[in-house]
Scaffold this motif. Structure first.
Motif: not given
Length: 358
Positions: A198-226
């Motif tokens: 909805e466009g509301e600001d959310v402040v995150l403090h690395a709370d393990s019990s809070g809502p999930l927020v994660a981000q892909v920062f790198k992609t690698r194409v591995d010959p074995y694991l694809q």
């Protein structure tokens, strides 16, 4: 630690790693001094508002004019750059490291220790009116009192610690790691900002019990694991076989096995919580910058590629293999782009420089 290339041509890998990190350590070769990419990376870190430390490497070998080097560092990156330790030498050999917070025996130090100790103490006590008053009255604060003020000084960007190491002879590495533990922030000390759907600001403090927020920062194409997607968890906890939303889409995807990665070794994980970095294999829906969870994070801003190179297969039989290889390359590196020239119908690969493309 996320180790990234030191070349400007590979700045995309550095930017992705910075987004996933809580602080940055920038290396400066003692013999080469401040280089172009040193300034570039420092600027990127500053723009992200991250805690910074500098490490002077290769202090072994031929003696270096440390006074001149430290002067250049302070002139370029500001007076907040303060030495935390200093090498001792005997001829061409580095014999040890002096802790400037608690110097002790400083025989053979490459610079006079007293003034550097005072400079460090002054930089640290600025964060406490009480300690500053006592210091100005002639009382030197104890080491434990100073240690408690190091992290706040670094987080507020008043202090940029400068360490010295001789990695070849394993001198200063223990002191360097201990120094990072003293000065650099933990995940729960970092405040990150996102937005709800909805466009509301959310402040995150690395709370393990809070809502999930994660981000892909790198992609690698591995010959074995694809395909391997490297992910930083900013908030909440992600468990194996969990279904999550990606990039705000309402349709959930079920993630395969979570992997802990150390160099070329992988181990399965049952879960990954706030502050952790892990990888997922063969998740075709994920790309560099993808966000897992229902909070939108700022887009990772990679520089635009500027140098183009026309690509064509040697034979028609190679066309499919070339196309597959090029698309893997683009998937791995966000600073590489693949286009088709409208006028010539040539496939053009665009990157940061000729060296980057080669």
């Amino acid at each position: 630690f996320l180790d990234t290339p030191g070349y400007t041509d590979c700045i995309g890998a550095t930017i992705g790693a910075l987004v996933a990190s809580d602080g940055a350590v920038i290396g400066i070769n003692a013999h080469k001094g401040i280089e172009v990419n040193t300034r570039r990376v420092f600027k990127e870190v500053q723009e992200l508002g991250m805690a910074i430390s500098l490490v002077i490497t290769r202090v072994d070998g031929e003696p270096v004019d440390f006074e001149k080097l430290i002067g250049q560092i302070r002139e370029t990156f500001g007076s907040g750059c303060v030495l935390m330790n200093l090498p001792t030498r005997q001829g061409d050999l580095v014999t040890g490291i002096v802790d400037l917070l608690d110097p002790g025996d400083s025989l053979g130090a490459v610079l006079e220790v007293g003034p550097l100790h005072d400079q460090l103490v002054e930089a640290v006590v600025e964060g406490s009116d009480e300690l500053m008053e006592r210091y100005l009255e002639g009382e030197t604060p104890g080491t434990q009192e100073l240690l408690g003020l190091l992290q706040p000084a670094v987080l507020s960007h008043r202090l940029i610690p400068v360490f010295c190491v001789d990695a070849k002879d394993n001198i200063g590495l223990t002191e360097f790691l201990k120094g990072l533990a003293r000065t650099m922030p933990s995940p729960d000390q970092i405040e990150r900002h996102g937005k709800t759907s909805e466009g509301e600001d959310v402040v995150l403090h690395a709370d393990s019990s809070g809502p999930l927020v994660a981000q892909v920062f790198k992609t690698r194409v591995d010959p074995y694991l694809q395909k391997l997607s490297y992910i930083r968890v900013f908030n909440g906890t992600l468990r194996k076989d969990q279904s999550v939303h990606v990039d705000g889409n309402h349709q959930s995807i079920k993630l395969p096995t979570l992997l802990e990665v150390q160099a070329g070794q992988t181990q399965p994980l049952d879960f990954a919580e706030a502050g952790q970095i892990f990888a997922i294999a063969k998740a075709e829906q994920l790309h560099t910058g993808s966000v897992l969870g229902d909070v939108r994070m700022p887009e990772i801003r990679f520089p635009q590629p500027m140098v183009g190179l026309a690509i064509r297969p040697k034979t028609q039989a190679d066309e499919k293999r070339l196309s597959t290889a090029l698309h893997k390359l683009v998937e791995e590196d966000p600073t590489v782009r693949l286009d088709r020239d409208i006028l010539t119908s040539e496939v053009v690969l665009t990157g940061m420089s000729e060296l980057h493309l080669k």
